[in-house]
Design a protein around this motif. Structure first.
Motif, mmCIF file in Angstrom:
data_model
loop_
_atom_site.group_PDB
_atom_site.id
_atom_site.type_symbol
_atom_site.label_atom_id
_atom_site.label_comp_id
_atom_site.label_asym_id
_atom_site.label_seq_id
_atom_site.Cartn_x
_atom_site.Cartn_y
_atom_site.Cartn_z
ATOM 1 N N LEU A 51 0.854 -1.179 0.000
ATOM 2 C CA LEU A 51 0.000 0.000 0.000
ATOM 3 C C LEU A 51 0.891 1.230 0.000
ATOM 4 O O LEU A 51 1.771 1.361 0.848
ATOM 5 N N ARG A 59 -6.485 9.790 -1.562
ATOM 6 C CA ARG A 59 -7.662 8.994 -1.175
ATOM 7 C C ARG A 59 -8.579 9.817 -0.279
ATOM 8 O O ARG A 59 -9.800 9.746 -0.383
ATOM 9 N N ASP A 86 -13.823 1.435 -8.295
ATOM 10 C CA ASP A 86 -12.363 1.594 -8.222
ATOM 11 C C ASP A 86 -11.813 0.464 -9.098
ATOM 12 O O ASP A 86 -11.791 -0.701 -8.688
ATOM 13 N N ALA A 87 -11.403 0.823 -10.325
ATOM 14 C CA ALA A 87 -11.093 -0.196 -11.339
ATOM 15 C C ALA A 87 -9.804 -0.957 -11.048
ATOM 16 O O ALA A 87 -9.621 -2.073 -11.520
ATOM 17 N N CYS A 89 -8.191 -1.552 -7.686
ATOM 18 C CA CYS A 89 -8.368 -1.199 -6.258
ATOM 19 C C CYS A 89 -7.260 -1.710 -5.356
ATOM 20 O O CYS A 89 -7.207 -1.339 -4.187
ATOM 21 N N LEU A 164 -11.229 -8.930 -12.493
ATOM 22 C CA LEU A 164 -11.231 -8.880 -13.958
ATOM 23 C C LEU A 164 -10.131 -7.940 -14.416
ATOM 24 O O LEU A 164 -9.665 -7.092 -13.642
ATOM 25 N N ASP A 165 -9.766 -8.067 -15.688
ATOM 26 C CA ASP A 165 -8.960 -7.002 -16.264
ATOM 27 C C ASP A 165 -9.816 -5.738 -16.160
ATOM 28 O O ASP A 165 -11.019 -5.768 -16.479
ATOM 29 N N ALA A 166 -9.237 -4.643 -15.708
ATOM 30 C CA ALA A 166 -10.024 -3.422 -15.475
ATOM 31 C C ALA A 166 -10.800 -3.017 -16.726
ATOM 32 O O ALA A 166 -11.934 -2.545 -16.646
ATOM 33 N N PRO A 182 -3.584 3.363 -11.730
ATOM 34 C CA PRO A 182 -2.694 2.273 -12.149
ATOM 35 C C PRO A 182 -1.257 2.514 -11.695
ATOM 36 O O PRO A 182 -0.947 3.582 -11.171
ATOM 37 N N PHE A 189 -5.974 2.582 -19.949
ATOM 38 C CA PHE A 189 -7.297 2.333 -19.355
ATOM 39 C C PHE A 189 -8.304 3.439 -19.678
ATOM 40 O O PHE A 189 -9.477 3.331 -19.348
HETATM 41 C C1 LIG Z 1 -1.260 1.525 -7.940
HETATM 42 S S1 LIG Z 1 -2.141 0.068 -7.611
HETATM 43 C C2 LIG Z 1 -3.716 0.629 -7.129
HETATM 44 C C3 LIG Z 1 -3.725 1.295 -5.784
HETATM 45 C C4 LIG Z 1 -5.106 1.493 -5.194
HETATM 46 N N1 LIG Z 1 -5.990 2.228 -6.064
HETATM 47 C C5 LIG Z 1 -5.044 2.159 -3.822
HETATM 48 O O1 LIG Z 1 -5.469 3.318 -3.651
HETATM 49 O O2 LIG Z 1 -4.521 1.516 -2.913
HETATM 50 C C6 LIG Z 1 -2.412 -0.582 -9.184
HETATM 51 C C7 LIG Z 1 -3.191 -1.904 -9.199
HETATM 52 O O3 LIG Z 1 -3.536 -2.193 -10.548
HETATM 53 C C8 LIG Z 1 -3.665 -3.596 -10.667
HETATM 54 N N2 LIG Z 1 -3.675 -3.902 -12.111
HETATM 55 C C9 LIG Z 1 -2.669 -3.751 -13.003
HETATM 56 N N3 LIG Z 1 -3.112 -4.042 -14.241
HETATM 57 C C10 LIG Z 1 -4.436 -4.359 -14.135
HETATM 58 C C11 LIG Z 1 -5.450 -4.697 -15.065
HETATM 59 N N4 LIG Z 1 -5.184 -4.777 -16.368
HETATM 60 N N5 LIG Z 1 -6.682 -4.913 -14.607
HETATM 61 C C12 LIG Z 1 -6.973 -4.839 -13.277
HETATM 62 N N6 LIG Z 1 -6.042 -4.526 -12.343
HETATM 63 C C13 LIG Z 1 -4.793 -4.287 -12.769
HETATM 64 C C14 LIG Z 1 -2.490 -4.126 -9.875
HETATM 65 O O4 LIG Z 1 -2.745 -5.456 -9.468
HETATM 66 C C15 LIG Z 1 -2.461 -3.144 -8.702
HETATM 67 O O5 LIG Z 1 -3.135 -3.657 -7.593
#
Ligand SMILES: C[S@@+](CC[C@H](N)C(=O)[O-])C[C@H]1O[C@@H](n2cnc3c(N)ncnc32)[C@H](O)[C@@H]1O
Length: 454
Positions: A51, A59, A86-87, A89, A164-166, A182, A189
């Protein structure tokens, strides 16, 4: 994975160590260093389930903005619900904060979905949210997706959790509020996010690829953002405007217009929140808000629609040159509001301590300071940032004014206000202020203040 009292199989490393962000208990992995309050840059990434504490202020602002949309009915009217996603999250801190910290009377109107591809992070989200349920548990139900199917995933304590993939998550269902956070650039995205938003929606985007956005990596900037940069004191403002420019042009292609609500360069990332509306006429007006920043010889910069050949060397763009914030919404983002909404009461703290949180008086004080700093200067600068303004870096003034140094920023702001100009400090690590005074008037004031004090 191992068994746990919550009934689910706990991910490796659970429960880690407890930390408080806003008034939501979160579990950090044991190997992640205990954060300092208000860290300035990204902490050492400890891999899956990491995190980033440096994102806590973003946030916090997201909690305040979503609450503001509900309280002031500027996204949907009446008692209608808002579908929020939150795509990306990760460990679910943002979605959990939305559920925990937005006032109880508004919770029924929130339909929250959390999505990530990473199974470990989602398990961490699930077990955290089961272990520390929100005060109000909303009976959220599955809503059919665009193809009249029940979406995948499960609903836990009022949060729909999906793996899922976002881009797939965003193409399958429609939302009124989408958060994109991301690793690195949000570019891949963006189109799916814009397409999944309803006729009226909000998009919040984080971009950590600041080398590309500030122009210190010119080829990445050209590829991702179709822009040319100049690395100088305006590079941070350029970064914000270049990201907004890409969002605006991508939205216009889908007949959507944007209205920025809040847009900041926040230490090591850019964070923008924009309102989108489907409107062919509105989308066509984009040409009025796109342009270039040209640095000048007798003024720091000016925005033009197109630089001429002589100006090109000292120009950055194309970028969004319209307003950056919404005066009313950003004007309500005060320190008092942040404390009122996101700081725990003493009774809540006692309960949290009983569940294992180690939080002493210093932590209370520092976390309150962090909440205040998350929104500091925003309300005061909101009006200026929503209209034409001049952005000035204090350190650049001696060169322009021919003085041996710069007067204190508060003095310059007070002097400008005395002459009935608007002026305010900006939330930036650099000493930056905004004003609606002409640059020549600012210089006159700087010279007068400097002479009278030296
Ligand atoms: C920077 S982190 C997100 C942090 C989060 N929003 C927070 O506030 O704690 C990026 C996230 O994107 C996810 N991720 C990367 N590519 C992805 C995709 N194509 N679809 C869904 N999740 C993806 C990673 O697993 C990672 O958990």
């Amino acid at each position: 994975m191992s068994g746990d009292a919550t009934g689910m199989t706990a991910p490796d490393g659970w429960p880690g160590q407890l930390w408080l962000e806003g008034r939501t208990i979160i579990h950090l992995k044991q190997e992640q260093e205990r954060p300092t309050h208000m860290p300035r840059g990204p902490a050492k990434n400890t891999g899956q389930g990491f995190l980033n504490p440096a994102m806590a202020p973003a946030r916090t602002r997201s909690v305040l903005l979503l609450a503001d949309a509900l309280e002031n009915d500027w996204l949907v009217t009446g008692e209608k619900p808002i579908r929020v996603l939150d795509a990306l999250c990760a460990t679910g801190v943002r979605v959990r904060r939305w559920r925990n910290e937005i006032p109880a009377n508004l919770q029924q109107r929130l339909r929250i979905s959390a999505n990530d591809l990473d199974e470990f992070a989602l398990n961490w989200t699930r077990i955290s949210h089961i272990t520390h349920p929100p005060e109000v548990i909303v009976e959220q139900e599955f809503e059919d997706d665009r193809h009249n199917r029940i979406p995948s995933g499960e609903i836990i304590n009022g949060i729909h959790i999906q793996q899922l993939d976002a881009r797939v998550a965003m193409m399958e269902s429609a939302f009124q509020w989408v958060d994109l956070d991301p690793f690195g650039s949000p570019v891949s995205f963006l189109d799916s996010a814009l397409q999944c938003l309803s006729r009226s929606g909000v998009l919040e985007v984080t971009a950590t690829d600041t080398a590309a956005l500030t122009g210190s990596s010119p080829s990445s900037m050209a590829r991702r953002y179709g822009a040319k940069g100049l690395v100088d004191i305006y590079a941070h403002d350029d970064a914000v405007r270049i990201l907004l420019g890409l969002i605006a042009t991508s939205a216009a292609r889908l007949d959507k217009k944007i209205k920025p609500i809040l847009a900041l360069f926040d230490g090591h990332h850019v964070r923008v929140s924009v309102q989108l509306k489907t409107s062919k006429e509105g989308a066509s007006e984009i040409t009025q808000n796109m342009g270039w920043r040209v640095r000048g010889e007798d003024e720091p910069y000016r925005f033009v629609t197109h630089p001429n050949t002589d100006q090109l060397e000292n120009a950055s763009g194309p970028m969004w040159i319209g307003p950056l914030w919404d005066a009313e919404i950003a004007g309500r983002m005060s320190e008092e509001k942040a404390i009122q909404m996101c700081s725990p009461s003493l009774a809540q703290l006692q309960q949290m301590r009983a569940s294992g949180l180690v939080w002493d008086d210093e932590d209370i004080e520092y976390s309150q300071r962090e909440l205040r700093r998350s929104v500091r200067y925003i309300a005061d600068a909101a009006d200026l940032m929503s209209r034409d303004h001049l952005l000035i870096n204090l350190d650049s003034l001696p060169k322009w004014a021919g003085t041996g140094g710069a007067p204190k920023m508060e003095k310059i702001i007070a002097a400008l206000q005395q002459l009935n100009f608007a002026a305010a400090r900006l939330p930036d690590l650099e000493p930056v202020f905004v004003t609606d005074a002409a640059f020549a008037d600012v210089i006159k004031i700087v010279q007068q203040l400097w002479t009278s004090n030296n």
